[in-house]
Design a protein around this motif. Sequence first.
Motif, short mmCIF file in Angstrom:
data_model
loop_
_atom_site.label_atom_id
_atom_site.label_comp_id
_atom_site.label_asym_id
_atom_site.label_seq_id
_atom_site.Cartn_x
_atom_site.Cartn_y
_atom_site.Cartn_z
N GLU A 366 0.88 -1.17 0.00
CA GLU A 366 0.00 0.00 0.00
C GLU A 366 0.92 1.22 0.00
N TRP A 388 7.14 -0.84 -4.90
CA TRP A 388 5.78 -0.97 -5.44
C TRP A 388 5.67 -2.19 -6.35
N ILE A 490 2.72 6.57 -6.54
CA ILE A 490 1.47 5.83 -6.71
C ILE A 490 0.41 6.50 -5.84
P1 AMP Z 1 -1.42 -6.82 -4.24
O1 AMP Z 1 -1.72 -7.39 -5.58
O2 AMP Z 1 -2.28 -7.35 -3.16
O3 AMP Z 1 0.04 -6.91 -3.92
O4 AMP Z 1 -1.77 -5.28 -4.32
C1 AMP Z 1 -1.17 -4.49 -5.30
C2 AMP Z 1 -1.62 -3.08 -5.18
O5 AMP Z 1 -1.23 -2.55 -3.89
C3 AMP Z 1 -0.96 -2.16 -6.17
O6 AMP Z 1 -1.59 -2.20 -7.44
C4 AMP Z 1 -1.09 -0.82 -5.49
O7 AMP Z 1 -2.38 -0.30 -5.65
C5 AMP Z 1 -0.87 -1.18 -4.04
N1 AMP Z 1 0.54 -1.03 -3.68
C6 AMP Z 1 1.46 -1.99 -3.51
N2 AMP Z 1 2.65 -1.47 -3.15
C7 AMP Z 1 2.49 -0.13 -3.10
C8 AMP Z 1 3.36 0.99 -2.80
N3 AMP Z 1 4.63 0.80 -2.44
N4 AMP Z 1 2.83 2.23 -2.87
C9 AMP Z 1 1.54 2.43 -3.21
N5 AMP Z 1 0.68 1.42 -3.49
C10 AMP Z 1 1.14 0.16 -3.45
#
Ligand code: AMP
Length: 630
Positions: A366, A388, A490
């Motif tokens: 997140e 990310w 992001i």
């Molecule tokens: P997941 O597939 O459960 O890992 O979730 C992925 C999503 O989490 C991404 O598409 C982003 O929306 C959010 N996300 C993951 N890492 C980050 C980060 N470092 N900064 C902002 N959003 C993130």
Amino acid sequence: MAYADLHRRSITDPNGFWMEQAQTIDWITPPSKALFDQKAPLYEWFSDGVVNTCWNALDRHVETGRGDQVAVIHDSPVTDSITKLTYTEMRDQVAALAGAMAAKGVTKGDRVIIYMPMVPEALMAMLACARLGAIHSVVFGGFAAHELAVRIDDAQPKCIIAGSCGIEPGRVVAYKPLLDGAIAEATHKPDFTVILQREALVADLVSGRDYAWTDFVAGATPADCVPVDGAHPAYILYTSGTTGQPKGVIRATGGHLVALQWTMKNIYNVDPGDVFWAASDVGWVVGHSYICYAPLVAGNTTIVFEGKPVGTPDAGTFWRVISEHGVKSFFTAPTAFRAVKREDPKGEYVTKYDLSCLKQVYLAGERADPDTIRWAEDQLNVPVIDHWWQTETGWPMAANPVGVELMPVKLGSPAVAMPGYDIHVLDEGGHPVAAGDLGAIAAKLPLPPGTLPNLWNAEARFRKSYLEQFPGYYATGDAGYMDEDGYVYIMARTDDVINVAGHRLSTGAMEEVLASHPDVAECAVIGISDDLKGQLPLGFLCLNKGADRAAADVVKECVKLVRDQIGPVAAFKLAVVVERLPKTRSGKILRGTMVSIADGKAFKMPATIDDPAILDEITQALQSLGYAQP
Ligand code: AMP
Ligand code: COA
């Protein structure tokens, strides 16, 4: 090679770049080239190589003298135990489990669902599948029976491996009744199940279908590693999309191994023998990549932590584990640090432990808010790296590649694109926007090795969800901007996905559940800002005309319905009954406007709104729950 040169080369010469990295993996037959693009825009990597993941994660380390090194540490404050398993012990136990599975008919390409708490046997189950070329699909323990049933019907597993229970602070979660309920609900039935009986709760077994783990493996002939093609699916991991039907992300074997191996030194800055800890769960992609596969493939020691950041027993648990096991790189979610910070803002627990082993900390899952990063930096005195990525990519799209070059940290940004990710910010028409301007974040195709080649049983959905919006690009579903130095920021999702305590959830899926309540005529779920969990789901319910029910009763039933259907992980506890929902004249629900109102943010009245007066009703409803404060 410094970062900029390395990244440039990965984009201009992907074959050369990734073939070099492929040499770090043991192949049975080495691939002739890296990229296979005949089916573009669907791409494959290392397709004609022949390999086995389990060999690379376990056996090869035993062969090269790491057999006595601890591979897995199970640190479980909820059961007050610490168990260590060496590479040799892991290999032997995995080979025995794989042998027992093979004896019951599990072969290459068969699917196996794994529904387990944070115990080393979860990793053994994943690796036993890898050993046989079977395709696992791990389902997070916080999902309820219905979600499990949906995955059983989609993946059609020959076998399910489960724990008898999970242990949450203050309660034992009986997994077996959930599993039984899921099998009863699903149309597809597995041939058999293997149940790890835990002391906290021994499950009832169905004779002829369910086998206790210890009986199952007793006397099994150890299985050898089965050769598979580079493009063979290593696993399917379901993740939230726009609807209640989750997306089955496929991970292909060859690219997975090569990409993960690259990340351990270059991003996480660990060498073979170092201790690496990702405090996540095997049910999420972070758990797949960085609790199980990457640290083992790279010859590290990985930690399986069965506890929470706070309350097991206190806000010093993270520091105790790091200090006790000598963790060099630590990975967690910002929400976990916010939970620790809330209980121990001054870091009094931090000073109780010797953390000199810790060299860097990584945050993902997140948006990492600058306050949390600053707090962690102040407490720990090491670089705190935001990075990310997504279930779909399996490894970071943007990060600070510490092992290559520590780039300047810019708070609020997960830094720069990783190799093979050619990231662009696009406007609605698919044109690149200027540095600093907001847009949809997309990556030029092909994506690098290790990323999803397709969705399980759903190629049309794969193309529609990711490839069709911006031809020639992969649409990440995230929105944000890039600065002039190529740092990405992001800011939000472009779809109905919300992020609750680092868990990715679909508001669409929750709406489907709410709509099934007999008194609900129409509903909408939005993600509102929350200091601890980042976002929380909140439901608006419009009741059927003539529904003669107290609003509070319907709300209570709806909260229970989401918990029963999706699971406690949805954290759906807030709902309110309203007369109408705000919509555009064409009938589209104005969710974004409701989010702004709930968060007390200024917003522009949408020009297409059907009846602006409804927004006053929405504001009042939200204020009754303590939100929408000016
Ligand atoms: P997941 O597939 O459960 O890992 O979730 C992925 C999503 O989490 C991404 O598409 C982003 O929306 C959010 N996300 C993951 N890492 C980050 C980060 N470092 N900064 C902002 N959003 C993130
Ligand atoms: N099995 C069964 N139930 C589970 C579960 C599991 N594996 N994991 C979570 N749950 C339950 C919890 O017990 C809780 O139930 P409750 O409503 O009865 O309290 C519910 O699901 C919500 O859990 P969670 O969102 O984890 O909230 P929490 O209040 O228990 O803990 C945090 C809050 C911030 C400490 C916790 O969310 C956390 O550690 N988050 C980090 C997440 C993470 O590492 N994500 C991986 C991405 S990198």
